[in-house]
Design an enzyme around this catalytic site. Structure first.
Site: not given
Ligand code: AMP
Length: 595
Positions: A8, A70, A147, A169
């Site tokens: 992850d 990211k 994800e 999330d």
């Protein structure tokens, strides 16, 4: 069997897991932590630091510390350190390399294969960049998975009933909400929404400000310009925030935080969960709109959700959980550590893929399959969209079809790649185009051009065209941003249904005109080749039928009526019949000659 890992690769924290004895296990890093800050730094003497060590020195070395890489994946962004420019994938690869090394130390063996997760909304370029980061770190990236899908796998939802699931999330720097549909052998992302700038860091910021104000109230000292003191307060704020997830009140104790003329200043204060909730209430509420819009885009009410999964460390905050309960009317599942479940799902998928490649697949393991949402075609003669890949085909896909030239002595072809369900090219979305040059000069229909569509398991489409005679080849990788959005896909499907009858008739007409044109060319070529050898009456009949076909072909497409179509069909058949003998005698093949 060699070990595989699931990664992850998060904006603020990353996590790596593997499957041992059929169960996912989170791998602790070299520092003994189960998650690794996605932070890297270049020390003054050129050493590369990754994780907690990089994070700790961030305040004193800000220019050479990089966080949240990211956010830049798949873009032209570059970080310049000591005159060298680094791409986001190169920097992410440094994080992946550390995770890989830590996994190897934990497992006591080399790790070469991994599944890496990305947010469901990541486009083709961002997915490709993530895959590249894995490759740069020396990993064979077996697959890139979403994800929320990984979270569902971790919860074993793929083995239960088909259902729609919300994955909420809330991480360190981002908030993502996805609605996914779990079906037979496919997990599909129906809708995503979120806030790219909302996460645990904002909660820390609120508490930090509160502590700084409190310190000023107690001592009269403003520490906002004191970098070292601020760093200590920030760390204490995050620690207090985490503690308040399980206790009602906590104490912040920072001796020697600052100094004034009368000596060192110590800081001690108590924070209650109620204070924390008041300070951060608006942040929690900011998740409401994305949740509603994801449900709306998925076309479902919250009551239709089978379950709600909590992902991301910040979902441990009781006020966040309460808010999710209020928004969905469901008790959210949080039995798996929210900051670990994505890595666990990725590890499970990696293990399944590795088993599948050796031929052993457990009955309960889902080989994660994605499907093409719409058909993919290329434009061929007459503006027709010729299907290569049907919609809902399971990925990965590899299809080839041979095409030829439509005009004699044509040395290049334009390959136009289309997405959509309509039979005519112009009614579909053009997602990419390229030119194959250097085709050997030949009559129409002679060159053999192999067009191949390759969609890998990550949904990345590459189209190539190859002249089988010269071996010349051209290809493009289609950028997902040019492909259709979910809303466009739905619209295209609705239109395809609406226009089905009309489109079918139009395609038949175009095929008929195309066939008639080729027949006319072949008949004329036969007549001129045979010359005097051809029987006079036969020649006369062919010429008459040829003239009729040409007359009908000259009509403008938009002026053609049903009766004209029938007339053209009859004239075409007459010409085919009357010229058959002559074409045979002259050795003229309809398919090979249509100029
Ligand atoms: P993630 O990126 O999913 O690992 O989430 C990291 C964020 O979760 C950071 O902002 C952490 O401070 C936050 N976090 C981790 N544990 C807790 C906790 N027990 N309570 C509140 N926030 C937490």
């Amino acid at each position: 069997m060699a070990a595989t890992i699931g990664i992850d690769l998060g904006t603020t924290n990353s996590c790596v897991a593997t499957v041992e004895g059929g169960r996912p296990t989170v791998i602790a890093n070299a520092e003994g932590e189960r998650t690794t800050p996605s932070v890297l730094a270049f020390s003054k003497d050129g050493e590369r630091l990754v994780g907690a060590v990089a994070q700790r020195q961030a305040a004193v070395n800000p220019e050479r510390t990089i966080a949240s890489v990211k956010r830049h994946m798949g873009s032209d962004w570059r970080a310049t350190i000591d005159g060298k420019r680094y791409t986001a994938q190169e920097l992410s690869a440094m994080i992946v390399r550390k995770l890989r090394r830590d996994a190897e130390a934990f497992l006591g063996q080399e790790v070469t294969q991994a599944v890496i997760t990305v947010p469901a909304y990541f486009d083709d370029a961002q997915r490709q960049a993530t895959k590249d980061a894995g490759r740069i770190a020396g990993l064979d990236v077996m697959r890139i998975i979403n994800e929320p899908t990984a979270a569902a796998l971790a919860y074993g939802l793929d083995n239960g009933d088909p259902q729609k699931v919300m994955v909420y999330d809330l991480g360190g720097g981002t908030f993502d909400v996805s609605i996914i549909e779990i079906g037979g052998d496919v997990i599909e992302v129906l809708a995503t929404s979120g806030d790219n700038h909302l996460g645990g860091d904002d909660f820390d910021e609120r508490l930090t400000k509160h502590l700084v104000d409190e310190f000023k109230r107690q001592t009269g000292e403003d520490i906002t310009r004191n970098l070292a003191a601020m760093q200590r307060v920030r760390e204490a704020a995050e620690q207090a925030k985490k503690e308040l997830s399980s206790v009602e009140s906590t104490t912040v104790n920072l001796p020697f935080l600052a100094q004034n003329a009368s000596g060192p200043l110590h800081f001690e204060t108590t924070i209650t969960r109620a204070t924390f909730d008041t300070l951060t209430q608006d942040l929690v509420e900011r998740t409401t709109h994305p949740v509603e819009s994801a449900l709306n885009d998925a076309g479902i009410a919250a009551s239709e959700l089978g379950c709600v999964l909590l992902v991301g460390g910040s979902t441990r905050i009781p006020a966040v959980q309460k808010h999710v309960r209020a928004l969905t009317g469901k008790e959210p599942a949080s039995s798996i550590n929210p900051d670990e479940c994505v890595a666990c799902g990725a590890a499970m998928q990696a293990a399944t893929l590795a088993e599948a490649s050796t031929g052993i697949v457990r009955a309960d393991s889902l080989l994660l399959l994605d499907v093409t949402p719409l058909s993919l075609s290329i434009e061929t003669v007459g503006g027709v969209a010729t299907r290569i890949v049907e919609r809902n085909t399971t990925l990965p896909v590899h299809y080839s079809q041979i095409f030829s030239t439509a005009t004699s002595y044509q040395t290049s072809v334009d390959v136009k790649v289309l997405q959509g369900e309509r039979p005519m090219a112009k009614d579909n979305k053009l997602v990419g185009t390229f030119r194959l040059k250097g085709i050997k000069r030949a009559r129409a229909g002679v060159p053999q051009i192999e067009v191949t569509f390759d969609i890998d398991a990550n949904g990345i489409l590459t189209v190539s065209a190859k002249d089988l005679d010269t071996g010349k080849e051209q290809s493009i990788t289609i950028d997902d941003s040019k492909r259709m959005s979910d809303a466009e896909i739905e619209q295209a499907m609705r239109e395809a249904d609406e226009y089905a009858a009309q489109d079918g008739a139009r395609r038949d007409l175009l095929t008929l005109r195309y066939d008639a044109q080729r027949m006319a060319s072949a008949a004329q070529a036969a007549v001129s080749k045979l010359g005097k050898e051809l029987d006079k009456d036969e020649k006369k009949t062919i010429r008459k039928n040829y003239a009729e076909v040409q007359r009908l072909l000259d009509k403008r497409l938009d002026k053609i009526k049903d009766a004209d179509v029938e007339k053209l069909r009859a004239a075409y058949e007459e010409l085919a019949k009357s010229s058959e003998h002559a074409r045979e005698q002259a050795g003229i093949d309809v398919d090979a000659d249509n100029n």
